[in-house]
Design a protein around this motif. Structure first.
Motif, mmCIF file in Angstrom:
data_model
loop_
_atom_site.group_PDB
_atom_site.id
_atom_site.type_symbol
_atom_site.label_atom_id
_atom_site.label_comp_id
_atom_site.label_asym_id
_atom_site.label_seq_id
_atom_site.Cartn_x
_atom_site.Cartn_y
_atom_site.Cartn_z
ATOM 1 N N ILE A 1 1.042 -1.599 -0.025
ATOM 2 C CA ILE A 1 0.040 -0.278 -0.476
ATOM 3 C C ILE A 1 1.173 1.594 0.162
ATOM 4 O O ILE A 1 0.501 2.769 -0.825
ATOM 5 C CB ILE A 1 -0.350 -0.266 1.239
ATOM 6 C CG1 ILE A 1 -2.356 -1.422 1.074
ATOM 7 C CG2 ILE A 1 -1.154 1.178 1.746
ATOM 8 C CD1 ILE A 1 -3.104 -1.619 2.502
ATOM 9 N N ALA A 2 1.903 1.384 0.934
ATOM 10 C CA ALA A 2 2.881 2.395 0.732
ATOM 11 C C ALA A 2 3.695 2.043 -0.796
ATOM 12 O O ALA A 2 3.781 3.928 -0.983
ATOM 13 C CB ALA A 2 3.801 2.406 2.119
ATOM 14 N N ALA A 3 3.629 1.709 -1.104
ATOM 15 C CA ALA A 3 4.862 2.047 -2.795
ATOM 16 C C ALA A 3 3.600 1.782 -3.673
ATOM 17 O O ALA A 3 3.544 3.364 -4.418
ATOM 18 C CB ALA A 3 4.787 0.250 -3.603
ATOM 19 N N MET A 4 2.246 1.988 -3.405
ATOM 20 C CA MET A 4 0.633 2.467 -4.529
ATOM 21 C C MET A 4 0.598 3.718 -3.976
ATOM 22 O O MET A 4 0.449 4.858 -5.198
ATOM 23 C CB MET A 4 -0.151 1.351 -4.331
ATOM 24 C CG MET A 4 -0.054 0.256 -5.193
ATOM 25 S SD MET A 4 -1.891 -1.087 -4.701
ATOM 26 C CE MET A 4 -1.709 -1.895 -3.356
ATOM 27 N N LYS A 5 1.152 4.470 -2.751
ATOM 28 C CA LYS A 5 0.514 5.469 -2.679
ATOM 29 C C LYS A 5 1.179 7.261 -2.984
ATOM 30 O O LYS A 5 1.122 7.168 -3.228
ATOM 31 C CB LYS A 5 0.638 5.360 -0.745
ATOM 32 C CG LYS A 5 -1.305 4.978 -0.298
ATOM 33 C CD LYS A 5 -1.521 5.170 1.076
ATOM 34 C CE LYS A 5 -1.920 6.504 1.203
ATOM 35 N NZ LYS A 5 -2.447 6.223 3.241
ATOM 36 N N GLY A 6 2.533 6.167 -3.166
ATOM 37 C CA GLY A 6 3.548 6.429 -3.375
ATOM 38 C C GLY A 6 3.969 6.470 -4.857
ATOM 39 O O GLY A 6 4.604 8.077 -5.518
ATOM 40 N N SER A 7 3.333 6.020 -5.427
ATOM 41 C CA SER A 7 2.947 6.277 -6.888
ATOM 42 C C SER A 7 2.447 6.385 -7.304
ATOM 43 O O SER A 7 2.071 6.862 -8.226
ATOM 44 C CB SER A 7 3.413 4.797 -7.323
ATOM 45 O OG SER A 7 4.825 3.809 -6.829
ATOM 46 N N GLY A 8 1.437 7.252 -6.846
ATOM 47 C CA GLY A 8 0.229 8.401 -6.954
ATOM 48 C C GLY A 8 -0.848 7.219 -7.714
ATOM 49 O O GLY A 8 -1.596 8.020 -8.124
ATOM 50 N N PHE A 9 -0.798 6.357 -6.582
ATOM 51 C CA PHE A 9 -2.324 5.456 -7.466
ATOM 52 C C PHE A 9 -3.522 6.575 -6.655
ATOM 53 O O PHE A 9 -3.534 6.594 -5.725
ATOM 54 C CB PHE A 9 -2.459 4.159 -6.369
ATOM 55 C CG PHE A 9 -1.735 3.302 -7.046
ATOM 56 C CD1 PHE A 9 -2.806 1.905 -8.059
ATOM 57 C CD2 PHE A 9 -0.303 2.974 -7.877
ATOM 58 C CE1 PHE A 9 -2.003 0.835 -8.580
ATOM 59 C CE2 PHE A 9 0.218 2.187 -8.036
ATOM 60 C CZ PHE A 9 0.179 0.730 -8.584
ATOM 61 N N PRO A 10 -4.690 6.330 -7.674
ATOM 62 C CA PRO A 10 -5.861 7.102 -6.732
ATOM 63 C C PRO A 10 -6.653 6.795 -6.200
ATOM 64 O O PRO A 10 -6.608 5.153 -6.473
ATOM 65 C CB PRO A 10 -6.686 7.312 -8.098
ATOM 66 C CG PRO A 10 -6.781 6.280 -9.600
ATOM 67 C CD PRO A 10 -4.609 6.164 -9.605
ATOM 68 N N SER A 11 -7.157 7.220 -5.054
ATOM 69 C CA SER A 11 -8.447 6.405 -4.279
ATOM 70 C C SER A 11 -9.586 5.934 -4.617
ATOM 71 O O SER A 11 -10.081 6.805 -5.929
ATOM 72 C CB SER A 11 -8.712 7.547 -3.445
ATOM 73 O OG SER A 11 -9.597 6.653 -2.088
ATOM 74 N N PRO A 12 -10.502 5.026 -4.612
ATOM 75 C CA PRO A 12 -9.445 3.930 -3.642
ATOM 76 C C PRO A 12 -8.440 3.180 -5.076
ATOM 77 O O PRO A 12 -8.162 3.130 -5.274
ATOM 78 C CB PRO A 12 -10.728 3.053 -4.032
ATOM 79 C CG PRO A 12 -11.740 3.385 -4.710
ATOM 80 C CD PRO A 12 -11.463 4.668 -5.108
ATOM 81 N N LEU A 13 -7.945 2.684 -4.405
ATOM 82 C CA LEU A 13 -6.658 1.960 -4.092
ATOM 83 C C LEU A 13 -7.480 0.329 -5.049
ATOM 84 O O LEU A 13 -8.251 -0.740 -4.178
ATOM 85 C CB LEU A 13 -5.372 1.466 -2.813
ATOM 86 C CG LEU A 13 -4.922 2.876 -2.443
ATOM 87 C CD1 LEU A 13 -4.119 1.608 -1.232
ATOM 88 C CD2 LEU A 13 -4.199 3.488 -3.502
ATOM 89 N N PRO A 14 -6.405 -0.281 -5.704
ATOM 90 C CA PRO A 14 -6.554 -1.437 -6.038
ATOM 91 C C PRO A 14 -7.170 -2.300 -4.740
ATOM 92 O O PRO A 14 -6.203 -2.514 -3.329
ATOM 93 C CB PRO A 14 -5.949 -2.194 -6.685
ATOM 94 C CG PRO A 14 -5.086 -1.310 -7.068
ATOM 95 C CD PRO A 14 -5.246 -0.081 -6.620
ATOM 96 N N PRO A 15 -8.013 -3.258 -4.675
ATOM 97 C CA PRO A 15 -8.217 -4.260 -3.373
ATOM 98 C C PRO A 15 -6.787 -5.533 -2.994
ATOM 99 O O PRO A 15 -6.036 -5.963 -3.867
ATOM 100 C CB PRO A 15 -8.942 -5.235 -3.482
ATOM 101 C CG PRO A 15 -9.387 -5.560 -4.804
ATOM 102 C CD PRO A 15 -9.032 -4.112 -5.537
ATOM 103 N N VAL A 16 -6.646 -4.921 -1.800
ATOM 104 C CA VAL A 16 -5.140 -5.919 -0.858
ATOM 105 C C VAL A 16 -5.743 -6.566 -0.043
ATOM 106 O O VAL A 16 -6.106 -6.188 1.113
ATOM 107 C CB VAL A 16 -4.624 -4.812 -0.300
ATOM 108 C CG1 VAL A 16 -2.688 -4.936 -0.025
ATOM 109 C CG2 VAL A 16 -3.837 -3.160 -1.443
ATOM 110 N N THR A 17 -5.070 -7.477 0.042
ATOM 111 C CA THR A 17 -5.224 -8.759 1.044
ATOM 112 C C THR A 17 -4.741 -8.525 2.245
ATOM 113 O O THR A 17 -3.701 -7.478 1.979
ATOM 114 C CB THR A 17 -5.393 -10.099 0.351
ATOM 115 O OG1 THR A 17 -3.997 -10.661 0.125
ATOM 116 C CG2 THR A 17 -6.389 -10.166 -0.444
ATOM 117 N N GLY A 18 -4.411 -9.607 3.353
ATOM 118 C CA GLY A 18 -3.418 -9.024 4.114
ATOM 119 C C GLY A 18 -3.775 -10.640 5.287
ATOM 120 O O GLY A 18 -4.476 -11.739 5.033
ATOM 121 N N GLN A 19 -2.956 -10.800 6.744
ATOM 122 C CA GLN A 19 -3.566 -11.735 7.497
ATOM 123 C C GLN A 19 -2.541 -11.815 8.631
ATOM 124 O O GLN A 19 -1.796 -10.338 8.802
ATOM 125 C CB GLN A 19 -2.356 -12.779 7.500
ATOM 126 C CG GLN A 19 -2.422 -14.363 8.074
ATOM 127 C CD GLN A 19 -1.886 -15.150 7.588
ATOM 128 O OE1 GLN A 19 -1.379 -16.378 8.430
ATOM 129 N NE2 GLN A 19 -1.363 -14.975 6.619
#
Length: 375
Positions: A254-272
């Motif tokens: 997510i930090a990489a996408m925000k740093g690369s200027g992805f618009p909001s909302p970001l693409p869905p990201v999973t986690g655990q």
């Protein structure tokens, strides 16, 4: 979806206490191999030393939850026991030295969450040679393990993969309209291989996997670098989703996408792991989901297994099944994971007391919490 993890907690406590106090007269549903067990002769009335070896502290769960919950349960089952604790800081050699030191100090049983499953075989064999049983916790080590407790790790990957596929398909959208990036866990963690296999079993053929990485040490910083490489290789406009194996790697992506200027909302990201930061990102709409593996029941089972092994009893709490570690078939308890999205935070981590609303909704997250109906 599986039964909610929190509902089994009280039962787990009663079963664990029943095991140590009376033996309960139950049969092991998994047919545990008696030859697995070193002949523990300790007594809870007199107490004994128990070694607890956890793998790292980059993932917040180990120090914040696993350690205190295991220690708490061990003290309930054996009030005169002494718990010797060490964290390996993701260093297999350091973990082996810690285990050797514990054996020298006279531990009668070990609970081991291995940094490296293969390297941990030396720890297990050394302990076995001194008639000290080992309970493998969360990750299955090689060698003559007495018991293993974890979550169904392939199911974790399946839950993650299905959640991502569902998110990509919302509103009838084509999940192949772009590429996803897969950021898997550490190549030395056997659980990571299971998560990866489970996710692939759901995603293969249904999405386009543009880039895929295995992340050394589960490092969020390395995950961020991997995501930056994927953005460079694929182009920002091609990326429609990210499979991230845990919340730390999700945060890096997510930090990489925000740093690369992805618009909001970001693409869905999973986690655990349902880390607090991950839950807060879900509330804020930056991370799509996480997998909640309630730590208390896992800790309760591990403690009961350890006391049973040290006192020469057979673990008779939850039903077991045999799980091969490449050396032997290990009597294992595999718990069920639960997907957490913005819609069920209150019914999972808050209901179980894992976090309070005040913890989740602090500072900048107060407004998103209010919008999500969390109070």
């Amino acid at each position: 979806m599986s039964k909610h993890p929190g509902t089994a907690t009280a039962v787990g406590v009663l079963l664990a206490i029943c095991l140590v106090v009376t033996g309960c007269g139950q049969q092991d549903d998994g047919g545990g191999d008696e030859q697995q067990q070193p002949g523990g002769t300790e007594s809870t009335a007199n107490g004994f030393k128990i070694g607890l070896l956890l793998p790292e502290s980059k993932t917040t769960r180990y120090e914040a939850f696993d350690r205190p919950l295991i220690q708490e349960q061990l003290m309930q089952l054996c009030g005169k026991c002494e718990v010797l604790y060490q964290n390996a800081d993701q260093d297999p050699a350091k973990q082996q030295s810690q285990a050797e030191a514990m054996l020298t100090q006279g531990v009668k049983v070990m609970i081991l969450d291995p940094v490296d499953a293969r390297a941990a075989g030396a720890i297990v064999n050394n302990a076995r040679s001194q008639n000290v049983p080992v309970v493998s916790y969360d990750r299955l080590a090689e060698g003559p393990i007495s018991y293993y407790v974890s979550y169904d790790n392939r199911k974790v990957g399946e839950v993650q993969g299905q959640a991502l596929l569902d998110a990509l398909s919302q509103g009838g959208q084509d999940p192949k309209r772009g590429d996803i990036v897969m950021i898997n866990g550490s190549p030395t963690d056997p659980n990571a291989a299971d998560f990866k296999a489970g996710a692939h079993s759901v995603l293969d053929g249904k999405v386009n996997i543009g880039q895929e990485y295995d992340t050394p040490d589960w490092s969020p910083d390395k995950a961020q670098q991997e995501m930056e490489q994927a953005i460079t290789a694929l182009g920002r406009e091609r990326i429609i989703g990210v499979y991230a194996a845990n919340d730390g790697t999700a945060g890096g992506a997510i930090a990489a996408m925000k740093g690369s200027g992805f618009p909001s909302p970001l693409p869905p990201v999973t986690g655990q792991d349902a880390e607090l930061a991950g839950i807060q990102r879900i509330v804020a709409g930056e991370q799509y989901m996480t997998v909640y593996k309630a730590i208390r029941p896992e800790a309760e089972v591990a403690a009961a297994m350890a006391v049973a092994a040290a006192t020469g009893q057979q673990y008779t709490g939850r039903p077991t099944e045999q799980r091969s570690n490449g050396t032997t078939d290990v009597p294992s308890v595999l718990l069920e994971p639960v997907a957490v999205t913005r819609d069920n935070i209150e019914d999972t981590v808050i209901q179980d007391g894992f976090y309070t609303p005040a913890q989740i909704c602090s500072g900048a997250f107060a407004e998103p919490c209010a919008a999500a109906g969390i109070s």
